[in-house]
Scaffold this motif. Structure first.
Motif, PDB file in Angstrom:
ATOM      1  N   TYR A  10       0.794  -1.216   0.000  1.00 23.98           N
ATOM      2  CA  TYR A  10       0.000   0.000   0.000  1.00 23.98           C
ATOM      3  C   TYR A  10       0.835   1.278   0.000  1.00 23.98           C
ATOM      4  O   TYR A  10       0.765   2.105  -0.908  1.00 23.98           O
ATOM      5  N   GLU A  48      -7.388   1.592  -4.806  1.00 22.53           N
ATOM      6  CA  GLU A  48      -7.211   2.918  -4.220  1.00 22.53           C
ATOM      7  C   GLU A  48      -7.614   3.948  -5.269  1.00 22.53           C
ATOM      8  O   GLU A  48      -7.009   3.998  -6.353  1.00 22.53           O
ATOM      9  N   GLU A 155      -5.924   5.077   3.794  1.00 19.60           N
ATOM     10  CA  GLU A 155      -6.465   4.322   2.676  1.00 19.60           C
ATOM     11  C   GLU A 155      -7.732   5.013   2.187  1.00 19.60           C
ATOM     12  O   GLU A 155      -8.486   5.576   2.960  1.00 19.60           O
ATOM     13  N   ALA A 158      -5.463   8.115  -0.174  1.00 21.88           N
ATOM     14  CA  ALA A 158      -3.999   8.039  -0.111  1.00 21.88           C
ATOM     15  C   ALA A 158      -3.309   9.036  -1.045  1.00 21.88           C
ATOM     16  O   ALA A 158      -2.314   9.659  -0.671  1.00 21.88           O
ATOM     17  N   THR A 327     -12.081   1.317   0.131  1.00 21.86           N
ATOM     18  CA  THR A 327     -10.958   0.396   0.160  1.00 21.86           C
ATOM     19  C   THR A 327     -11.523  -1.012   0.044  1.00 21.86           C
ATOM     20  O   THR A 327     -12.722  -1.221   0.300  1.00 21.86           O
ATOM     21  N   ASP A 329      -9.871  -3.302   1.744  1.00 22.79           N
ATOM     22  CA  ASP A 329      -9.065  -3.870   2.826  1.00 22.79           C
ATOM     23  C   ASP A 329      -9.951  -4.402   3.959  1.00 22.79           C
ATOM     24  O   ASP A 329     -10.813  -3.693   4.486  1.00 22.79           O
TER      25      ASP A 329
END
Ligand code: UDX
Length: 438
Positions: A10, A48, A155, A158, A327, A329
């Motif tokens: 990342y 992203e 995130e 970014a 994101t 994530d």
């Protein structure tokens, strides 16, 4: 200026792409062949917003390339960033620095001429000293300066965080390194982003202290939210009221299901461990970690309470799985614990997330996934908003009401005005507000 970024995760990828966008020549290196092959084929391994475009633009301009081997590019570089992972070590919660030290040795073996080695990975205080010791003892003939330059990007935001930072922290007192780091960040400096130079150990601690403070701020408002529910106050208004005091500030006061993600849980734990090692415990952060851990499970209980005390055999629709919006994530996402609590209670869980479902499948137990909020709402006994994706902010509540079995919304992100939801006949359970049950 020639820059090499070791680690194309990342932080490495975003920083590398943005530095290339500033006009530097950047090579992003990663040991994972799959990652580099994907990048060379024009595919970023992470989601992203804006990143794909920057990568593509700078690759075609010849300023950004990718490699599995670090030696050749490092030999030509003036600056080498280390942006490899520093996961929590299994068992003791310390940051695992094996990747950092391995990278440092490989870099030292490859450099030629004066080179600045910059730690961008979040590393415990003293890591820069240890890298310097490795260089001095194992590579005495090499001329290398070690700088700490922590990254504060979030995130989902970014690119703009990297390009418009509140500050750039640089831990070095060596004049040649200061000059080179000024050159690296000159485009930002011209944009008036302050470069803050300090000693290396101070810089390393700034990163942990900043993340711990933010985690503590979130945890503070989460506890105030619980109190609000008991005494009949509204946490959003409390947050606004205290946030207007400039000494407090209005950021990071959104009450929710607890913080998650790749940084706060790992970095707070690492700071706690470091502080214990130095016999100078950070008790506020120890407590923050414990409260946040408990909170995720408590959110499961909140959903169960909203379902009249049991979810056994009931269908629960989960909107949002990632630890925050924008994101894919899933690392330490509160949804993981919340869903586990619901499964333990006998619920039948169905979930939808705009970007996180692929990753979720690897970390969440036996649940089913839907293609949109309406599909999973069908026959549901409760709808639970876990992540505040924009597409959940304007749901067609009339349609939702016609689909669900029991009209109950548990909104763990407070994204709806109470009146809007109750108007459509839903019972509404938010965070830090009076429950609205018909
Ligand atoms: C964080 C830091 O913000 C960043 O400076 C650092 O470099 C890495 O860690 P990130 O993890 O990407 O960034 O996300 P962030 O937006 O900070 O959110 C972290 C978690 O806190 C999320 O789970 C989010 O939902 C939660 N949060 C954040 C709240 O619950 N309330 C808030 O007010 C803010």
């Amino acid at each position: 200026m020639r820059i090499v970024m070791i680690g194309s995760g990342y932080v490495g990828l975003v920083s590398g792409a943005c530095l290339a966008d500033f006009g530097h020549h950047v090579t992003c290196v990663d040991k994972s062949a799959a990652k580099i092959d994907a990048l060379e084929a024009g595919k970023a391994p992470i989601f992203e917003p804006g990143l794909d475009n920057i990568i593509e633009h700078n690759r075609s301009a010849g300023r950004l390339d990718f490699s599995k081997e670090l030696a050749a590019s490092v030999a030509e570089a003036e600056v080498v960033f280390i942006a490899v992972g520093t996961p929590s070590r299994r068992g003791d919660g310390h940051a695992d620095l094996s990747y950092v030290y391995a990278a440092a040795r490989e870099i030292a073996a490859a450099v030629s001429g004066f080179t600045v080695v910059v730690t961008k990975s979040t590393v415990p205080v003293g890591t820069g000293d240890e890298i310097e010791r490795i260089f001095r003892e194992e590579f005495p003939e090499k001329d290398i300066s070690v700088v700490s330059n922590p990254e504060f990007l979030r995130e989902g935001a970014a690119i703009s965080d990297f390009k418009r930072p509140d500050r750039i922290v640089l831990g070095t007192e060596e004049p040649r390194a200061v000059e080179i780091m000024r050159e690296v960040y000159r485009p930002l400096y011209l944009n008036e982003a302050p470069l803050y130079f300090c000693e290396r150990r101070t810089s390393e601690l700034i990163k942990y202290a900043a993340n711990a403070f933010l985690a503590m701020k979130i945890t503070f408002i989460n506890e105030i939210a619980d109190l609000c529910e008991q005494i009949g106050a509204d946490v959003q208004k409390v947050a606004k009221g205290i946030g207007m005091d400039k000494r407090i500030g209005d950021k990071f006061l959104h009450a929710g299901p607890g913080y998650g993600g790749s940084c706060f849980p790992k970095d707070t734990l690492a700071l706690v461990k470091t502080a214990q090692d130095y016999d100078s415990p950070v008790r506020l952060i120890e407590t923050t970690v414990a409260i946040n851990d408990n909170r995720k499970r408590a959110m499961g209980r909140k959903v169960i309470a909203a379902c009249d005390g049991t979810v056994r055999g009931k269908k629960i629709a989960i909107l949002g799985l990632t630890f925050k919006p924008n994101t894919d994530d899933m690392r330490d996402a509160p949804s993981i614990t919340i869903i586990q609590a619901l499964l333990d209670g006998g619920a039948n869980v169905q979930a939808y997330d705009p970007e996180g479902m692929e990753m979720a499948k690897e970390v969440i137990g036996p649940i089913t996934y839907g293609n949109d909020p309406y599909e999973i709402a069908e026959g549901a006994d409760a709808i639970v908003i876990v992540t505040e994706w924009d597409e959940f902010r304007a749901l067609d509540l009339k349609r939702m009401k016609s689909l669900v079995k029991t009209p109950t919304i548990v909104d763990l992100r407070n994204i709806y005005p109470v009146a809007e939801v109750t108007k459509h006949g839903f019972a509404y359970f938010a965070i830090g507000k009076k429950n609205e049950k018909q």
